[in-house]
Design a protein around this motif. Structure first.
Motif, PDB file in Angstrom:
ATOM      1  N   THR A  23      -2.844   7.217 -10.065  1.00 38.56           N
ATOM      2  CA  THR A  23      -3.227   7.220  -8.656  1.00 38.56           C
ATOM      3  C   THR A  23      -3.838   5.882  -8.279  1.00 38.56           C
ATOM      4  O   THR A  23      -4.303   5.117  -9.137  1.00 38.56           O
ATOM      5  CB  THR A  23      -4.241   8.350  -8.360  1.00 38.56           C
ATOM      6  N   ALA A  24      -3.884   5.635  -6.963  1.00 33.61           N
ATOM      7  CA  ALA A  24      -4.402   4.356  -6.473  1.00 33.61           C
ATOM      8  C   ALA A  24      -5.876   4.179  -6.800  1.00 33.61           C
ATOM      9  O   ALA A  24      -6.314   3.065  -7.147  1.00 33.61           O
ATOM     10  CB  ALA A  24      -4.176   4.261  -4.963  1.00 33.61           C
ATOM     11  N   GLN A  25      -6.664   5.264  -6.691  1.00 33.37           N
ATOM     12  CA  GLN A  25      -8.097   5.088  -6.918  1.00 33.37           C
ATOM     13  C   GLN A  25      -8.398   4.679  -8.357  1.00 33.37           C
ATOM     14  O   GLN A  25      -9.299   3.887  -8.614  1.00 33.37           O
ATOM     15  CB  GLN A  25      -8.872   6.343  -6.534  1.00 33.37           C
ATOM     16  N   HIS A  26      -7.623   5.186  -9.314  1.00 30.77           N
ATOM     17  CA  HIS A  26      -7.811   4.754 -10.699  1.00 30.77           C
ATOM     18  C   HIS A  26      -7.302   3.326 -10.886  1.00 30.77           C
ATOM     19  O   HIS A  26      -7.939   2.513 -11.559  1.00 30.77           O
ATOM     20  CB  HIS A  26      -7.083   5.700 -11.649  1.00 30.77           C
ATOM     21  N   ALA A  27      -6.143   3.010 -10.316  1.00 33.98           N
ATOM     22  CA  ALA A  27      -5.562   1.671 -10.489  1.00 33.98           C
ATOM     23  C   ALA A  27      -6.493   0.589  -9.962  1.00 33.98           C
ATOM     24  O   ALA A  27      -6.669  -0.462 -10.592  1.00 33.98           O
ATOM     25  CB  ALA A  27      -4.208   1.602  -9.793  1.00 33.98           C
ATOM     26  N   TYR A  48       0.863  -1.187   0.000  1.00 33.72           N
ATOM     27  CA  TYR A  48       0.000   0.000   0.000  1.00 33.72           C
ATOM     28  C   TYR A  48       0.899   1.236   0.000  1.00 33.72           C
ATOM     29  O   TYR A  48       1.264   1.778   1.046  1.00 33.72           O
ATOM     30  CB  TYR A  48      -0.941  -0.010   1.219  1.00 33.72           C
ATOM     31  N   LEU A  49       1.257   1.667  -1.198  1.00 29.62           N
ATOM     32  CA  LEU A  49       2.256   2.728  -1.394  1.00 29.62           C
ATOM     33  C   LEU A  49       1.946   4.057  -0.695  1.00 29.62           C
ATOM     34  O   LEU A  49       2.862   4.708  -0.183  1.00 29.62           O
ATOM     35  CB  LEU A  49       2.441   2.983  -2.896  1.00 29.62           C
ATOM     36  N   PRO A  50       0.693   4.529  -0.650  1.00 32.20           N
ATOM     37  CA  PRO A  50       0.444   5.845  -0.041  1.00 32.20           C
ATOM     38  C   PRO A  50       0.877   5.959   1.418  1.00 32.20           C
ATOM     39  O   PRO A  50       1.064   7.077   1.920  1.00 32.20           O
ATOM     40  CB  PRO A  50      -1.082   6.008  -0.181  1.00 32.20           C
TER      41      PRO A  50
END
Length: 453
Positions: free
Chosen positions: A322-326, A44-46
């Motif tokens: 971004t994570a939400q798109h991925a 979880y990169l963020p």
């Protein structure tokens, strides 16, 4: 008849969501699913900056891919270093450096991104990155060791250089890294009575005129004010001219004595994309709105390495990395792979951005959920609530929440965990960008006429 072979490259947000969806919607005898990744976990990169600052433990944001009893995907421990689209073969270098050819019928390319670097003298030899779990853990050890060494030193010049820290990159990763690590050193210096707290200086620099421009002028200014109030010196319109083992030269001529240069100045698509010989947009593979590669049957790409049209924005915009798109692209591309497998119609990807969150540590944060600007505790609640809900398993959620509560109650700890060996490791040692093949080497490997070195 043999079952169709679906090969997924990469275990980031996009790759893991794709695999999970395929497992849920495909019957066991409908297709074989294989995942290529060096590590059997999803990172979880963020939350990496919070690992670097010791708020979270490394394992709390590394979600194992093998916890589910229903998991039936075959994992190849290694990295894809080339793809031959014509022969439908992916070349893989395993973690033991063995090179193998993996045939496929459908391939989903989600190899993610690597740290973007420039031809700056000394950069890759002396800078740290913030892209992997190992780097975050290593940086924490390094920063604490600088306090230990400065405390033991009798040389005022050495002491001053060890207590200055430079972070390059005013995006989310750089800003959160500088904010979280500054809080760590601010708390830690109280345990070093021989050190003058005034000697600890953090510099955040970026070539752009604004920090995190996606936040807008008001929230961006709020973030800058929070950091400046903490004593972080922000220099915009500035970058690095050269880096050395004990000093960094800025492009405005300033020379900063430091042993710590953290480079977070953006990312670029994985070098794997260049091995395909296909059309790219700023290094990202150009795909259709359905995330398939036009002209190549059974090839899909998503996430940081794909230029996916952002139909919600229009005007030729591409989805940001971004994570939400991925996450959403992973689920959507799995549906399109299944549709292609079953002879059904694929659907284009459309998602309207839900907003941004920036956790600056403690009670400091700025967030913009659904266009609503928040600061302070409300923004912090939204930021941590978003990250917590995005974690994939209840085990990960429990670990992260426990870490947050423990840090809030007991404060920081300043123990070096032993990741830092006597031989220093820098940016070039964590991302193996020299492992990839050229298109010619890929072809030779597939045809068996040569073995890449």
């Amino acid at each position: 008849m043999t079952r169709p072979r679906i090969l997924v490259v990469g275990a980031g947000f996009a790759g893991v969501e794709c695999v999970r969806r395929l497992e849920r919607k495909l019957s066991p005898d409908e297709a074989d699913v294989t995942l290529v990744t060096p590590f059997a976990y999803q990172l979880y990169l963020p939350l990496l900056p919070q690992v670097a600052s010791g708020v979270l433990t490394p394992q709390s944001i590394a979600v194992s891919l093998r916890r589910s009893k229903k998991y039936r995907t075959r994992i190849i421990p290694g990295g894809a270093i080339g793809v031959d689209l014509k022969s439908k073969v992916c070349v893989i270098r395993t973690i033991t450096d063995e090179i193998v050819n993996e045939p496929y019928d459908y391939i989903v390319l989600a190899p993610g991104s690597i740290t973007r670097t420039f031809d700056i003298p000394g950069l890759t030899d002396h800078a740290f990155g913030m892209k992997t779990l190992a780097e975050a853990a290593y940086i924490r050890d390094h920063v604490i060791s600088q306090l230990d060494l400065a405390d033991a030193s009798q040389d005022p010049v050495e002491r001053a250089s060890r207590l200055q820290f430079v972070v390059v990159g005013g995006g989310y990763a750089g800003t959160e890294t500088a904010a979280c690590l500054q809080r760590l050193t601010h708390a830690a210096v109280k345990r070093y009575p021989r050190l003058d707290p005034g000697l600890i200086k953090w510099h955040l620099i970026d070539i752009a005129p604004k920090l995190m421009p996606e936040l807008g002028d008001k929230l961006g200014s709020s973030a800058q004010e929070i950091l400046r109030r903490r004593g972080i010196e922000i220099s915009l319109g500035t970058s690095i001219a050269k880096a050395g083992p004990e000093e960094v030269t800025f492009t405005d001529g300033r020379v900063i004595p430091t042993r710590t240069l953290i480079w977070t100045a953006g990312v670029v698509a994985s070098p794997l994309i260049a091995t395909l010989g296909a059309e790219t947009v700023k290094g990202r593979l150009a795909v259709a709105p359905e995330m398939n590669l036009p002209g190549d049957d059974g090839v899909f790409a998503l996430g940081d390495s794909a230029a996916v049209p952002d139909l919600a924005k229009g005007d030729g915009a591409m989805c940001p990395p971004t994570a939400q798109h991925a996450l959403r692209q992973g689920r959507h591309v799995a549906d399109n792979v299944i549709a292609s497998l079953r002879g059904q119609v694929m659907k284009p990807y459309v998602h309207k951005d839900l907003g941004l969150v920036v956790d600056l540590g403690g009670t400091d944060a700025v967030s913009k959920p659904l266009g609503i600007e928040l600061r302070g505790l409300p923004a912090q609640a939204v930021a941590r609530g978003y990250h917590w809900s995005a974690l994939r398993t209840n085990v990960a959620k429990t670990r992260v929440m426990t870490n947050w509560l423990l840090n809030a109650v007991a404060g920081d700890d300043f123990v070096r965990t032993g990741f830092q060996a006597r031989k220093a490791a820098r940016l070039k040692d964590f991302e193996y960008t020299d492992a990839y093949l050229t298109p010619e080497q890929v072809r030779a490997q597939v045809e068996g006429s040569g073995r890449p070195e």
